[in-house]
Design a protein around this motif. Structure first.
Motif, PDB file in Angstrom:
ATOM      1  N   ARG A  75       4.238   5.880  -5.545  1.00 40.98           N
ATOM      2  CA  ARG A  75       4.037   6.118  -6.983  1.00 40.98           C
ATOM      3  C   ARG A  75       3.257   7.414  -7.205  1.00 40.98           C
ATOM      4  O   ARG A  75       3.560   8.183  -8.116  1.00 40.98           O
ATOM      5  N   GLU A  76       2.244   7.652  -6.369  1.00 40.86           N
ATOM      6  CA  GLU A  76       1.464   8.894  -6.493  1.00 40.86           C
ATOM      7  C   GLU A  76       2.327  10.111  -6.179  1.00 40.86           C
ATOM      8  O   GLU A  76       2.246  11.133  -6.867  1.00 40.86           O
ATOM      9  N   THR A  90       2.105   2.150  -3.415  1.00 42.56           N
ATOM     10  CA  THR A  90       1.095   2.868  -4.204  1.00 42.56           C
ATOM     11  C   THR A  90       1.174   4.367  -3.903  1.00 42.56           C
ATOM     12  O   THR A  90       1.142   5.194  -4.816  1.00 42.56           O
ATOM     13  N   ASP A  91       1.295   4.714  -2.626  1.00 44.69           N
ATOM     14  CA  ASP A  91       1.430   6.122  -2.232  1.00 44.69           C
ATOM     15  C   ASP A  91       2.711   6.727  -2.808  1.00 44.69           C
ATOM     16  O   ASP A  91       2.713   7.873  -3.270  1.00 44.69           O
ATOM     17  N   ASN A 113       0.829  -1.209   0.000  1.00 51.33           N
ATOM     18  CA  ASN A 113       0.000   0.000   0.000  1.00 51.33           C
ATOM     19  C   ASN A 113       0.862   1.258   0.000  1.00 51.33           C
ATOM     20  O   ASN A 113       0.535   2.247  -0.682  1.00 51.33           O
TER      21      ASN A 113
END
Length: 134
Positions: A20-21, A17-18, A14
Motif C-alpha cells: 500500500r505504501e 502494508t508495504d 505486513n
C-alpha cells in the motif's frame, strides 16, 4: 524453530502494508523519499527473509508429496527481486523523473503481481491439512 504457515500468513499482512505504501508513492505527484526509502529497505530485509522461509517450507512440503507449484513460486520471487532492484537503482540515480517512471512501471507491477502471488500462496496454505498450519 520451524517455520509455520500462520507465521507466513501474518507476514503477508505486513507485506500488504508495504505494498500500500509503495502504491501510494507510485500514485503520488510528489515523492515522499523518506517513506519510499523506508519501504524499499523493508523490501530488501523483511521480504527476502520471508521468501527464504517460504522456499524452505514449500521445498519440504513438495518432498513430502504435497502438490506445491514450487518452481512457479521461486521464479516469481526472483522476478520480484529484479523489479525491486530497478526501484533501488532509480532512487540511487537521483533523477526524480526516473524515480517516478520506475515507480509507475516496476512499482505498480510489484504491487499487482505480489498481491496475486500472495493470494495464490494463501490458497495453498488454506488447502493444507490443519496440523501443518500451527
Amino acid at each position: 524453530m520451524p517455520i509455520t504457515i500462520d507465521e507466513l500468513k501474518l507476514e503477508h499482512i505486513n507485506i500488504e502494508t508495504d505494498l500500500r505504501e509503495l502504491e501510494t508513492a507510485a500514485n503520488s505527484i510528489n515523492i515522499n523519499y523518506p517513506s519510499l526509502v523506508h519501504v524499499i529497505r523493508k523490501m530488501g530485509d523483511f521480504w527476502n527473509k520471508h521468501e527464504d522461509k517460504e522456499e524452505k517450507l514449500f521445498s519440504v512440503l513438495s518432498k513430502k508429496g504435497f502438490p506445491i507449484p514450487s518452481k512457479k513460486i521461486f521464479f516469481e520471487h526472483s522476478k520480484f527481486k529484479r523489479h525491486k532492484q530497478n526501484i533501488i537503482d532509480a532512487i540511487n540515480s537521483g533523477n526524480e523523473s526516473e524515480v517516478k517512471k520506475v515507480l509507475q512501471s516496476d512499482g505498480l507491477f510489484l504491487v499487482r503481481e505480489m498481491r496475486s502471488h500472495m493470494k495464490e500462496e494463501d490458497w495453498i496454505f488454506y488447502a493444507l491439512p490443519k496440523h501443518l498450519t500451527g
